[in-house]
Design an enzyme around this catalytic site. Structure first.
Site, PDB file in Angstrom:
ATOM      1  N   GLU A 433     105.345  10.582  70.488  1.00 53.83           N
ATOM      2  CA  GLU A 433     106.655  10.566  69.817  1.00 53.83           C
ATOM      3  C   GLU A 433     107.033   9.223  69.222  1.00 53.83           C
ATOM      4  O   GLU A 433     108.022   8.607  69.605  1.00 53.83           O
ATOM      5  CB  GLU A 433     107.718  11.049  70.807  1.00 53.83           C
ATOM      6  CG  GLU A 433     107.502  12.504  71.142  1.00 53.83           C
ATOM      7  CD  GLU A 433     108.622  13.127  71.953  1.00 53.83           C
ATOM      8  OE1 GLU A 433     109.034  12.523  72.943  1.00 53.83           O
ATOM      9  OE2 GLU A 433     109.065  14.222  71.590  1.00 53.83           O
ATOM     10  N   GLU A 503     102.240  19.695  74.654  1.00 50.89           N
ATOM     11  CA  GLU A 503     103.304  20.028  75.600  1.00 50.89           C
ATOM     12  C   GLU A 503     103.766  21.441  75.297  1.00 50.89           C
ATOM     13  O   GLU A 503     103.971  21.798  74.129  1.00 50.89           O
ATOM     14  CB  GLU A 503     104.495  19.064  75.478  1.00 50.89           C
ATOM     15  CG  GLU A 503     104.151  17.651  75.905  1.00 50.89           C
ATOM     16  CD  GLU A 503     105.279  16.646  75.706  1.00 50.89           C
ATOM     17  OE1 GLU A 503     106.468  17.023  75.756  1.00 50.89           O
ATOM     18  OE2 GLU A 503     104.962  15.467  75.480  1.00 50.89           O
TER      19      GLU A 503
HETATM   20  C1  GAL Z   1     108.802  15.762  74.855  1.00 50.57           C
HETATM   21  C2  GAL Z   1     108.364  14.413  75.332  1.00 50.57           C
HETATM   22  C3  GAL Z   1     108.333  14.318  76.825  1.00 50.57           C
HETATM   23  C4  GAL Z   1     109.598  14.883  77.387  1.00 50.57           C
HETATM   24  C5  GAL Z   1     109.753  16.293  76.960  1.00 50.57           C
HETATM   25  C6  GAL Z   1     111.030  16.924  77.435  1.00 50.57           C
HETATM   26  O1  GAL Z   1     109.302  15.693  73.598  1.00 50.57           O
HETATM   27  O2  GAL Z   1     107.112  14.077  74.841  1.00 50.57           O
HETATM   28  O3  GAL Z   1     108.175  12.999  77.199  1.00 50.57           O
HETATM   29  O4  GAL Z   1     110.673  14.167  76.903  1.00 50.57           O
HETATM   30  O5  GAL Z   1     109.810  16.354  75.577  1.00 50.57           O
HETATM   31  O6  GAL Z   1     111.173  16.913  78.788  1.00 50.57           O
END
Ligand code: GAL
Length: 957
Positions: A433, A503
């Site tokens: 990010e 993610e």
């Molecule tokens: C993503 C990020 C993580 C965490 C997650 C939400 O965007 O990479 O570090 O913030 O969202 O919990």
């Protein structure tokens, strides 16, 4: 000396030993000297203050933010927002600066040798001094700083090392990860010694076909390598021959220059077992450097795994096999120490992952403690190794800012230099990010040249265009895409790289709905190859309620059962700004207790799948990529009765038909580990694939019951009830409901406690009919309840009409309280732990029981919890009360807890809740799925509770 290195991004370090992969973990007086333990410490208000004489003690490794020595500088949680406003280089005036100091003796045997100070991690800037001499500086809170201190130490005399750690720096802006801000020395500190000619680096490349190449780098502290030095290498005790054809060799002893040599060794190991997640075969490589007389100057031991990783078309292949990436994101986290983790703790993390079907870890969002990679090599987990770069708040300003160019390249290069020899690392990541800029491409350029053996990924590169960002990512690694998005992309014909989500399935609170739908799509869609759940840990910090401080000072380790402690989240330490509970979004609680979502993942990753093949046959499929089933054992469960079985001899991907072992409604295969594995002893349960061979019998039980009572409306109720059964349209918002915006909408619709008006009470023959209207902002909800006594059992029929405006509500069902005295529950349905309409694959249908107090899962912020899906029968018992039996006709969502939805909704922590003596029973005709809307997609349309007519029936006897 460089002034104010802490606000000078161009400077990433000064006088650091170049990052390398030579291991110095061989303990012993002649090699390594640990400096861990209690150090002298003082905390200054900023780096320009001079240290005084006022020392206290502090534990190393350990962040000061969780120790008493840290005073008021407590943990601070933010997600995106930097803790101070404005430009990244305008640092706050108050910039906590910790001065750590201790004395040490250098072993006499080290006289004349090169001596290096290794500082495992310092957050965020480190200044190292030995005996008052500045020996170096470093940045990057998650990689070691090493400094050659040979000239500064006095062998045989007392020495003093002072490590000054500055909390806020130019580097903070590129370490803006979603986690607690801490500060201090968070990994071990030690000294090691080598000869003055030494192994400066080591690179191994080992392929699945048995080819091994070892490149040793030999350096000297002088200007010329001494004559006659030599390197020998052995693999499992067998010499690896020097590669005389090595083209870099310029003269006979492989010198590249007078003071730099790179001998190469190559061999082919016959019949090698390739390394993979399922077969983590490792070999020991010993590299010894000696002088002309054969005396040992330096030695290192490495483990080697033979494996290939490559991208072919849309597939990521390990040893030629398209493996599914069942991954999870992991931070270095501990609820007491904050960030400092031991090898035992990391092993426990990975063991738990393996036992729950995970085969991959993304080291979000920085290189994790190096021991993690050793353990991943050993236990068999693929790793996406991520560089410590997250510029979230200032992403766009910094990813193209040339002042930060060195930091981007440095962080990637130093990570690769440390970790390149680990077979577990199959993909590099440029960070997280941080938008996408020239600094990323520069780092990628370095990386592609330095390590052509692995792909790299970076989500920012593909964020806006899944077919673009080729220079910055070899993988389409989106975060939180919707299910239709990934499937459509894979079917579009435009996909140009493997798609592995970096993610997905945000595990905040009661979450991970639709995981089964995701995996059904992933496994059936070419081009989709899995992803990494966000995330492993709930980052709750153990907090002492008496003074609101972290429990770290006292190293309290007995969990939160003690009412004097709780799990703290953002804001609980008075930290502002903060992002509240958003740090509590893991699959395991802060003490590593798995949440029910872990059961779901374990089942979806089952090594064996079964299906009804008809004609009295069951199909059994080996879903592994590299192994047979010989290490597993299994037993049939035929409607609850065990029937022994022998698993068929199936290679990876093979299937066989076996006869149905008995007449059953529910046939379950209980699969467990048959032979001890490094991550699980024999007997560890792995999966319970289940098939339904006959539909359930839809009937209300009729048992000898107790005479009914009549409530104020004339409704017949069971005497065990402490309240009349009422309509419930509301649930205590889950984190997904709250952050995803549904909870606010439901409140606006008036679903929390709609006013109830009885419109008609009728007595018809043997029954009472009560008609009521519940007022909501979307219009009246009509509710009809009919109760009658049938052979001693109270039977209730209910009908509800939701108007069109109520097109998405949390539940439609009945709620009632059962009198005090009931403490056990048993049921037939999904279990044993919480299950929901969009998360029940991990809870096979069967007969279960538990204490009512244990049926509830204590998510950090109280919320809907304790649901059991597909329940047809439920009994409540207690030592001094007559048992109560609830039947539901057809499988329903049921919960029995000590809390009402309102109790849960109004509490921010569990210590604010008082369990009721009564049991609160919910029986739902329909219950909304959980989804993952706290970050990512909501549940799928099929799991919504929409407008229309609902009818359900239940009995209590
Ligand atoms: C993503 C990020 C993580 C965490 C997650 C939400 O965007 O990479 O570090 O913030 O969202 O919990």
């Amino acid at each position: 000396m460089v002034e104010r290195i802490w606000d000078t991004p161009e400077i990433t370090g000064w006088r650091r030993v170049p990052a390398h992969a030579v291991r110095h973990d061989l303990d012993g007086p002649d090699r390594r000297l640990s400096l861990d333990g209690t150090w002298r410490f003082q905390l200054l208000g900023n780096p320009e203050q001079a240290a005084g004489d006022d020392w206290t003690g502090i534990r190393v490794p350990g962040a000061w933010t969780v120790q008493d020595a840290g005073g008021d500088d407590l943990p601070h949680y933010t997600n995106v927002t930097m803790p101070w406003p404005g430009a990244p280089l305008l640092l706050p005036e108050h910039n906590p600066t910790g001065v750590y100091e201790r004395d040490f003796d250098v072993p006499a045997a080290w006289a004349g040798r090169r001596i290096v100070l290794h500082v495992g991690a310092a957050e965020s800037v480190l200044l190292a001094r030995v005996n008052g001499v500045e020996v170096g500086w470093g940045k990057d809170s998650h990689l070691a700083g090493e400094f050659d201190i040979t000239a500064a130490v006095r062998v045989g005399q007392a020495n003093t090392v002072r490590l000054t750690v500055i909390k806020w720096s130019d580097a903070s802006a590129i370490e803006d990860q979603d986690q607690w801000w801490h500060a201090g020395l968070t990994r071990s500190v030690f000294l090691y010694s080598t000869g003055t000619t030494y192994l400066g680096d080591l690179r191994t490349v080992a392929s699945a076909d048995g080819r091994l190449q070892v490149d040793a780098r030999v350096l000297t502290t002088g200007s010329v390598l001494p004559e006659g030095w030599g390197v020998t290498t052995e693999l499992d005790g067998v010499p690896v021959p020097r590669d005389t054809a090595h083209e870099q060799a310029q003269i006979a002893d492989d010198r590249v220059s007078d003071w730099w040599a790179e001998p190469r060794f190559t061999t082919v190991v016959p019949d090698v077992v390739p390394w993979s997640d399922e077969t983590p075969a490792l070999h020991t490589l010993t590299v010894v450097l000696h002088d002309a007389d054969g005396a040992e100057l330096d030695r290192t031991e490495n483990r080697v795994g033979f494996r290939d990783v490559e991208i072919r078309g849309l597939d990521l292949l390990v040893n030629g096999v398209r493996v599914m990436i069942r991954g999870v994101n992991r931070h270095d986290f501990d609820p007491v120490t904050g960030r400092t983790v031991t090898a035992e703790q990391m092993r426990a993390d990975l063991v738990l992952m393996k036992r729950h079907g995970f085969n991959a870890v993304r080291t979000s969002h920085y290189p994790n403690d190096p021991v993690l990679l050793d353990l991943a090599d050993e236990l068999g987990l693929y790793v996406v190794d991520e560089a410590n770069i997250e510029v979230h708040d200032h992403a766009h300003e910094i990813c193209d800012d040339v002042r930060y160019l060195p930091a981007f390249v440095d962080r990637v290069a130093r990570m690769v230099s440390r970790d390149r020899n680990h077979p577990s690392v199959i993909i590099w990541s440029l960070g997280n990010e941080s938008d996408y800029g020239a600094n990323h491409d520069a780092a990628a350029g370095w990386l592609r040249r330095a390590d052509p053996t692995r792909p790299l990924q970076y989500e920012g590169a593909i964020k806006d265009n899944w077919t673009g960002g080729i220079a910055g990512s070899d993988i389409v690694c989106p975060m939180y895409p919707t299910l239709p998005q990934i499937v459509e992309h894979a079917r579009s014909g435009e996909q140009n790289r493997p798609l592995i989500m970096c993610e997905y399935s945000h595990a905040m609170g009661n979450s991970n709905g639709t995981l089964a739908d995701h995996w059904a799509a992933i496994e059936s869609t070419p081009g989709l190859q899995g992803g990494f759940i966000w995330e492993f840990w709930d980052h709750g910090i153990l907090q002492r309620l008496s003074d609101g401080r972290p429990a770290g000072g006292s190293f309290f380790r007995d969990g939160v059962a003690d009412p004097g402690y709780r799990w703290a989240y953002g804001g609980d330490f008075g930290d502002t700004p903060n992002d509240g509970t958003f740090c509590a979004d893991g699959l395991v609680f802060p003490d590593r207790t798995p949440k029910p979502a872990m059961d779901e993942h374990r089942e979806l990753a089952s090594p064996i799948r079964i299906s009804d093949a008809g004609d009295g046959l069951v199909r059994i499929v080996n879903r592994l990529g590299f192994r047979g089933l010989d290490w597993l054992s299994a037993v049939w469960d035929v409607d609850g009765s065990p029937v022994p079985m022998t698993l068929p001899d199936l290679g990876p991907g093979e299937e066989a038909m076996v006869p149905v072992p008995g007449d059953a409604s529910w046939l379950t295969l209980r699969v467990s580990v048959g032979q001890d594995q490094p991550w699980a002893p024999a007997g560890t349960p792995l999966a319970s694939p289940q098939i339904q061979l006959r539909p359930p019998v839809r009937a209300l039980a009729v048992t000898a019951g107790t005479p009914a009572e009549v409530d104020d409306d004339g409704l017949l109720i069971h005497p065990a009830l402490a309240s009349s059964p009422r309509l419930s349209l509301w649930r205590a918002p889950t984190d997904n409901d709250r952050i995803g915006g549904q909870a606010a909408r439901w409140r606006d619709l008036g679903l929390v406690s709609p006013s109830r008006r009885v419109t008609e009470i009728r007595r018809e023959a043997d029954r009472t009919v009560v008609e009521a209207v519940y007022e909501t902002a979307a219009g009246p909800v009509l509710h009809r309840q009919t109760s009658r006594l049938l052979q001693g059992v109270v039977v209730v029929q209910e009908e509800v009409t939701l108007p069109d405006g109520l097109d998405d509500v949390p539940r439609v069902g009945t709620v009632f309280h059962v009198r005090a005295g009931y403490d056990e529950m048993s049921w037939f349905g999904h279990g044993p732990r919480d299950t929901y309409p969009d998360r029940h694959a991990g809870g096979p249908v069967g007969a279960y029981d538990c204490r009512i107090d244990d049926a509830f899962t204590p998510y950090l912020r109280p919320q809907e919890s304790g649901g059991r899906h597909g329940v047809q029968r439920l009994s409540l018992t207690g030592p001094d009360v007559p048992p109560v039996e609830l039947t539901t006709g057809e499988p329903r969502q049921v919960s029995v807890t000590r809390f009402t939805a309102a109790d849960l909704d109004t509490a921010a922590h569990h210590d604010e809740l008082t369990p009721r003596a009564e049991a609160v029973v919910h029986l739902d005709a329909a219950h909304r799925g959980l989804g993952t809307a706290s970050c990512g997609p909501d549940t799928l349309p099929q799991y919504l509770v929409t407008a229309g007519v609902y009818r359900w029936e239940w009995s209590l006897g």
